[in-house]
Design an enzyme around this catalytic site. Structure first.
Site, PDB file in Angstrom:
ATOM      1  N   GLN A 244       0.821  -1.206   0.000  1.00 35.47           N
ATOM      2  CA  GLN A 244       0.000   0.000   0.000  1.00 35.47           C
ATOM      3  C   GLN A 244       0.855   1.256   0.000  1.00 35.47           C
ATOM      4  O   GLN A 244       2.055   1.207   0.274  1.00 35.47           O
ATOM      5  CB  GLN A 244      -0.935  -0.001   1.214  1.00 35.47           C
ATOM      6  CG  GLN A 244      -0.215  -0.218   2.542  1.00 35.47           C
ATOM      7  CD  GLN A 244      -1.066  -0.910   3.588  1.00 35.47           C
ATOM      8  OE1 GLN A 244      -2.280  -0.934   3.491  1.00 35.47           O
ATOM      9  NE2 GLN A 244      -0.435  -1.468   4.608  1.00 35.47           N
ATOM     10  N   HIS A 274     -10.240   4.263  19.250  1.00 37.91           N
ATOM     11  CA  HIS A 274      -9.515   3.132  19.835  1.00 37.91           C
ATOM     12  C   HIS A 274     -10.059   2.737  21.212  1.00 37.91           C
ATOM     13  O   HIS A 274     -10.066   1.549  21.541  1.00 37.91           O
ATOM     14  CB  HIS A 274      -8.012   3.443  19.872  1.00 37.91           C
ATOM     15  CG  HIS A 274      -7.417   3.455  18.493  1.00 37.91           C
ATOM     16  ND1 HIS A 274      -7.169   4.612  17.797  1.00 37.91           N
ATOM     17  CD2 HIS A 274      -7.093   2.443  17.651  1.00 37.91           C
ATOM     18  CE1 HIS A 274      -6.695   4.320  16.603  1.00 37.91           C
ATOM     19  NE2 HIS A 274      -6.640   3.015  16.479  1.00 37.91           N
ATOM     20  N   ASP A 298      -0.581   0.433  13.292  1.00 39.21           N
ATOM     21  CA  ASP A 298      -0.178   1.747  13.811  1.00 39.21           C
ATOM     22  C   ASP A 298       0.097   1.721  15.318  1.00 39.21           C
ATOM     23  O   ASP A 298       0.589   2.693  15.889  1.00 39.21           O
ATOM     24  CB  ASP A 298      -1.238   2.817  13.484  1.00 39.21           C
ATOM     25  CG  ASP A 298      -2.640   2.386  13.900  1.00 39.21           C
ATOM     26  OD1 ASP A 298      -2.762   1.629  14.883  1.00 39.21           O
ATOM     27  OD2 ASP A 298      -3.608   2.806  13.254  1.00 39.21           O
ATOM     28  N   ASP A 318      -0.093  -7.955  11.340  1.00 32.55           N
ATOM     29  CA  ASP A 318      -0.337  -6.951  10.293  1.00 32.55           C
ATOM     30  C   ASP A 318       0.376  -7.401   9.028  1.00 32.55           C
ATOM     31  O   ASP A 318       1.499  -7.905   9.057  1.00 32.55           O
ATOM     32  CB  ASP A 318       0.180  -5.571  10.728  1.00 32.55           C
ATOM     33  CG  ASP A 318      -0.384  -4.467   9.847  1.00 32.55           C
ATOM     34  OD1 ASP A 318      -1.235  -3.705  10.329  1.00 32.55           O
ATOM     35  OD2 ASP A 318       0.013  -4.390   8.666  1.00 32.55           O
ATOM     36  N   ASP A 352      -0.887 -12.163   6.402  1.00 34.85           N
ATOM     37  CA  ASP A 352      -2.292 -11.886   6.138  1.00 34.85           C
ATOM     38  C   ASP A 352      -3.088 -12.400   7.344  1.00 34.85           C
ATOM     39  O   ASP A 352      -2.896 -13.550   7.776  1.00 34.85           O
ATOM     40  CB  ASP A 352      -2.686 -12.616   4.859  1.00 34.85           C
ATOM     41  CG  ASP A 352      -4.165 -12.468   4.578  1.00 34.85           C
ATOM     42  OD1 ASP A 352      -4.712 -11.402   4.868  1.00 34.85           O
ATOM     43  OD2 ASP A 352      -4.763 -13.438   4.088  1.00 34.85           O
ATOM     44  N   ASP A 370      -8.727  -4.679  13.695  1.00 33.93           N
ATOM     45  CA  ASP A 370      -8.556  -3.238  13.445  1.00 33.93           C
ATOM     46  C   ASP A 370      -8.028  -3.075  12.022  1.00 33.93           C
ATOM     47  O   ASP A 370      -6.841  -2.811  11.802  1.00 33.93           O
ATOM     48  CB  ASP A 370      -7.577  -2.651  14.475  1.00 33.93           C
ATOM     49  CG  ASP A 370      -7.447  -1.142  14.327  1.00 33.93           C
ATOM     50  OD1 ASP A 370      -8.315  -0.523  13.688  1.00 33.93           O
ATOM     51  OD2 ASP A 370      -6.459  -0.585  14.841  1.00 33.93           O
TER      52      ASP A 370
HETATM   53  N1  SAM Z   1      -8.242   2.219  12.430  1.00 36.85           N
HETATM   54  C1  SAM Z   1      -8.100   1.989  11.067  1.00 36.85           C
HETATM   55  C2  SAM Z   1      -9.292   2.309  10.211  1.00 36.85           C
HETATM   56  O1  SAM Z   1     -10.219   2.853  10.733  1.00 36.85           O
HETATM   57  O2  SAM Z   1      -9.277   2.070   9.019  1.00 36.85           O
HETATM   58  C3  SAM Z   1      -7.382   0.729  10.748  1.00 36.85           C
HETATM   59  C4  SAM Z   1      -5.972   1.062  11.046  1.00 36.85           C
HETATM   60  S1  SAM Z   1      -4.732  -0.045  10.889  1.00 36.85           S
HETATM   61  C5  SAM Z   1      -3.428   1.000  10.459  1.00 36.85           C
HETATM   62  C6  SAM Z   1      -5.059  -1.052   9.508  1.00 36.85           C
HETATM   63  C7  SAM Z   1      -3.913  -2.056   9.276  1.00 36.85           C
HETATM   64  O3  SAM Z   1      -4.451  -3.231   8.704  1.00 36.85           O
HETATM   65  C8  SAM Z   1      -2.817  -1.564   8.338  1.00 36.85           C
HETATM   66  O4  SAM Z   1      -1.625  -1.444   9.050  1.00 36.85           O
HETATM   67  C9  SAM Z   1      -2.734  -2.632   7.270  1.00 36.85           C
HETATM   68  O5  SAM Z   1      -1.411  -2.936   6.901  1.00 36.85           O
HETATM   69  C10 SAM Z   1      -3.393  -3.812   7.962  1.00 36.85           C
HETATM   70  N2  SAM Z   1      -3.958  -4.797   7.048  1.00 36.85           N
HETATM   71  C11 SAM Z   1      -4.564  -4.608   5.869  1.00 36.85           C
HETATM   72  N3  SAM Z   1      -4.943  -5.780   5.321  1.00 36.85           N
HETATM   73  C12 SAM Z   1      -4.568  -6.739   6.199  1.00 36.85           C
HETATM   74  C13 SAM Z   1      -4.661  -8.150   6.220  1.00 36.85           C
HETATM   75  N4  SAM Z   1      -5.231  -8.807   5.215  1.00 36.85           N
HETATM   76  N5  SAM Z   1      -4.142  -8.818   7.259  1.00 36.85           N
HETATM   77  C14 SAM Z   1      -3.549  -8.162   8.285  1.00 36.85           C
HETATM   78  N6  SAM Z   1      -3.421  -6.818   8.323  1.00 36.85           N
HETATM   79  C15 SAM Z   1      -3.922  -6.124   7.296  1.00 36.85           C
END
Ligand code: SAM
Length: 507
Positions: A244, A274, A298, A318, A352, A370
């Protein structure tokens, strides 16, 4: 003019097909992925991109019947044309998205232009090779080189081109490769081309070469300018990871994190989100020793989890090492997440989330999802019945799971679809919501293995959520109330379509 190639030129032409086919696939992937980035819904964007590309290639092949002579000249011009349009393809898409409201039409027009030029390549080259060999060999050679080049580029794109160069540089550099193919063919066959046409070709090659060099030189400032136009505040950090586009913006003390252009948190009010995500589940769970966070790279969810001294082990799963690295090392984010990712209870796995849930692990007392909103089918799998069933399997007796569930106001069908899907996984579901000013009205779905009283006396130090606020969070006004939807399944992922359709009515 003489179109017939010398024997020496044969390998040049075959190499040209191989490389040009690779460029064609890269343009296709660039347009598909950039459109998915801006519009969401990768299945929809790639379906449209592939369909219109193939159609336009058919158009190009059909138009080739009107080219009777000067095949080499026309082939060189096709390469130069592709270099020009393909090289600027991503810049055009960025400009369309930033400055016009007609991204979709512009994108389709771009595909038709590039696809038509690509469609001319193979018929022209096959006819040139045909002068040299039998139709059988000419076709076999042209098509086999074409398919090999496509495979080569398709493998390079996700692992090398996009992560190391980013979309904009990849587009310009691919244009330069097309340009080099045109120039190489021109130089190899210069004696066979009429002097007047040769002059014209040199002029075209020179003009497009200068244009691409200028674009290459200005790519960085252009990307910077467009990205700044897309974000409200100055960009403090920007990187394209394998998964991303990550952007951190600052305004005074405040920071915002965006993934693929979508806001993940704003430091000014992230505590509301949160606290709401984490504490109801932590308080309702019978124990708090082992916690699993899916997404949340994050570190802000983990910060809330660590407010409980009973927590012994947190698994943070993550997908993207670039996000957790940023959250652990960037002083702006590390300040906001209170250095949560460097605490000894926290174990980070880069995987994943769905794949992680499939494996066996010791049971968790709390599972927190999250994740970014389910705008993509790839993400919607983590909001599917199968995903929730796997999470439930990992829950300890008395365990609780919760997911952010988008906005019950702006994406009402998506919100209730997530709740219904959790119920279908056999959970007792508690929907709730609150106002997070930077996100709007925001919702969560909490699932418990066994039904129980959901009154809570919160024990952790919180800024927004307390027992009264929590009771109010469980009440939905009529315009956000429950609506009937089907459940979201792996095999039939309805959620991402609901999500995109619901939001597009507003923004
Ligand atoms: N609070 C946020 C929102 O409202 O959208 C979500 C925040 S958090 C930073 C989302 C995280 O999910 C990202 O760091 C991203 O890399 C992770 N992510 C995305 N797809 C994912 C997956 N398939 N498995 C695990 N993590 C994933």
């Amino acid at each position: 003019m003489e179109d017939r190639p010398s024997r020496l030129g044969l390998s040049m032409l075959l190499a040209g097909i191989l490389v040009a086919a690779g460029c064609a696939i890269v343009y296709e992937l660039l347009i598909g992925s950039t459109s998915a980035l801006f519009l969401g819904g990768s299945v929809e964007q790639f379906s449209l991109t592939i369909g219109f590309f193939l159609f336009s290639m058919g158009l190009g092949s059909w138009f080739s019947r009107w080219i009777h002579a000067n095949l080499l000249v026309r082939f060189i011009q096709v390469e130069i044309g592709l270099a020009w349009i393909g090289g600027s393809a991503v810049s055009i898409l960025y400009a369309l998205y930033t400055y016009t409201g007609h991204f979709r039409y512009g994108m389709l027009l771009l595909i038709v232009c590039i696809g038509t030029l690509i469609g001319l390549e193979i018929p022209l080259l096959t006819r040139i090779l045909r002068q040299y060999d039998s139709l059988r060999s000419a076709l076999a050679n042209a098509l086999s080189m074409d398919y090999c080049g496509s495979l080569f580029a398709a493998v390079l794109f996700p692992y090398l081109l996009l992560p190391f160069w980013g979309a904009m540089y990849t587009s310009v550099l691919t244009g330069i490769v097309n340009w080099a193919v045109g120039l190489a063919v021109l130089l190899t066959f210069r004696r066979q081309i009429d002097i007047r046409l040769k002059r014209m070709l040199y002029a075209q090659v020179g003009a497009v070469g200068a244009f691409l060099l200028a674009l290459l030189f200005y790519t960085q400032p252009l990307v910077g300018a467009w990205e700044s136009a897309m974000y409200e505040d100055p960009i403090a950090h920007q990187e394209q990871s394998a998964y991303q586009n990550i952007v951190l913006t600052t305004r005074g003390d405040q920071i915002r994190l965006y993934l693929d252009g979508h806001l993940q948190f704003a430091s000014v009010d992230e505590f509301r989100y949160h606290e709401a995500l984490v504490h109801p589940a932590m308080e309702l769970a019978h124990a708090k020793k082992r916690v699993l966070v899916i997404g949340g790279g994050d570190g802000l969810t983990v910060r809330e989890v660590l407010k409980y001294p009973q927590v012994e082990h947190v698994d943070l799963v993550d997908l993207d090492p670039a996000v957790t690295r940023l959250a652990a090392r960037n002083p702006h984010i590390a300040r906001i997440n209170q250095n949560a990712l460097n605490r000894q209870q926290v174990h980070i796995t880069h995987a994943d989330g769905f794949a992680f849930l499939q494996r066996d692990h010791p049971a968790y007392d709390v599972v927190l999802f999250d994740l970014p909103d389910p705008r993509e089918e790839g993400l919607a799998k983590l909001y599917s019945r199968e995903g929730y069933e796997m999470a439930k399997r990992l829950l300890a007796p008395g365990g609780v799971m919760v997911t952010q569930a988008t906005s019950p106001y702006y994406a009402r069908r998506a919100f209730w679809c997530i709740g219904k899907t959790m119920e279908a996984a056999g959970l007792h579901v508690v929907p709730y919501h609150l106002n997070v000013p930077s996100f709007g009205e925001w919702g969560f779905q909490l699932g418990m293995r066994n039904a129980r009283d959901t009154q809570i006396e919160f024990s952790a130090p919180l800024r927004h959520v307390d027992a009264h606020v929590w009771e109010a969070m469980k009440v939905f006004s009529g315009d956000m109330g429950r609506i009937a939807t089907p459940i979201n399944r792996l095999d039939k992922p309805v959620l991402s379509r609901y999500y995109r359709e619901d939001w597009s009515a507003w923004f």
